[in-house]
Design a protein around this motif. Sequence first.
Motif, short mmCIF file in Angstrom:
data_model
loop_
_atom_site.label_atom_id
_atom_site.label_comp_id
_atom_site.label_asym_id
_atom_site.label_seq_id
_atom_site.Cartn_x
_atom_site.Cartn_y
_atom_site.Cartn_z
N UNK A 46 -1.19 -12.97 4.49
CA UNK A 46 -1.35 -12.69 2.91
C UNK A 46 -1.58 -11.27 2.95
N UNK A 47 -1.66 -10.85 1.61
CA UNK A 47 -2.12 -9.71 1.18
C UNK A 47 -3.12 -9.93 -0.03
N UNK A 48 -4.33 -9.12 -0.09
CA UNK A 48 -5.25 -9.18 -1.15
C UNK A 48 -5.35 -7.92 -1.92
N UNK A 49 -5.06 -7.69 -3.10
CA UNK A 49 -5.13 -6.46 -3.86
C UNK A 49 -6.47 -6.51 -4.80
N UNK A 74 -4.27 -8.75 4.97
CA UNK A 74 -4.12 -7.22 4.68
C UNK A 74 -4.93 -7.10 3.39
N UNK A 75 -5.60 -6.21 3.09
CA UNK A 75 -6.39 -5.75 1.83
C UNK A 75 -6.09 -4.35 1.36
N UNK A 76 -5.95 -4.19 0.24
CA UNK A 76 -5.33 -3.27 -0.45
C UNK A 76 -6.36 -2.62 -1.52
N UNK A 77 -6.97 -1.91 -1.50
CA UNK A 77 -8.00 -1.60 -2.67
C UNK A 77 -7.36 -0.65 -3.73
N UNK A 97 -7.20 0.53 2.59
CA UNK A 97 -6.41 1.37 2.12
C UNK A 97 -6.62 1.55 0.59
N UNK A 98 -6.70 2.61 0.10
CA UNK A 98 -7.14 2.55 -1.46
C UNK A 98 -5.75 3.32 -2.29
N UNK A 99 -5.42 2.49 -2.88
CA UNK A 99 -4.30 3.05 -3.85
C UNK A 99 -4.71 3.67 -5.11
N UNK A 100 -4.27 4.62 -5.73
CA UNK A 100 -4.89 5.24 -6.83
C UNK A 100 -4.12 4.71 -8.36
N UNK A 101 -4.83 4.35 -8.99
CA UNK A 101 -4.32 3.79 -10.36
C UNK A 101 -3.87 5.22 -11.35
N UNK A 109 4.74 -0.25 -2.84
CA UNK A 109 5.72 -1.21 -1.73
C UNK A 109 5.67 -0.69 -0.30
N UNK A 110 5.38 0.52 0.15
CA UNK A 110 5.24 0.55 1.41
C UNK A 110 4.12 -0.19 2.24
N UNK A 111 3.20 -0.62 1.56
CA UNK A 111 1.86 -1.13 2.09
C UNK A 111 1.91 -2.66 2.20
N UNK A 112 3.17 -3.02 1.39
CA UNK A 112 3.30 -4.54 1.54
C UNK A 112 3.52 -4.91 2.71
#
Length: 112
Positions: A46-49, A74-77, A97-101, A109-112
């Motif tokens: 799974x992935x947790x955002x 997998x964790x995405x902040x 991994x930190x994605x900017x709002x 998508x590339x991080x999923x």
Amino acid sequence: MAIYILEDDPGVSDSLSVFLEQLGYDVTVFADAESFFRREPPKETDTVIVDLGLPGIKGTEAIRWINGLMTRPKVLAISGQPRNEIERQFHGTEVPVVLRKPLTEESLVPWL
């Protein structure tokens, strides 16, 4: 693979959920970490955002909890905070991994 979204802003969580469901993912949204903790932990596949600015238990604490699981998803902040503030919050621990709002399809998508 399931995707869990921890995001307190209903506009962000709704648009992110709709987008990910259109891509075929099973999506569950939580407005805070406390309600996420009451559910069965995510699986390794799974992935947790996680929004770093959650009310109550902060996103960084939720990520520390997730990273302590025997099988880690997998964790995405996600955050709109300045980089130095994000680094300060994770001082001494692994920074995910930190994605900017605001998020874009190209950034997510590339991080999923």
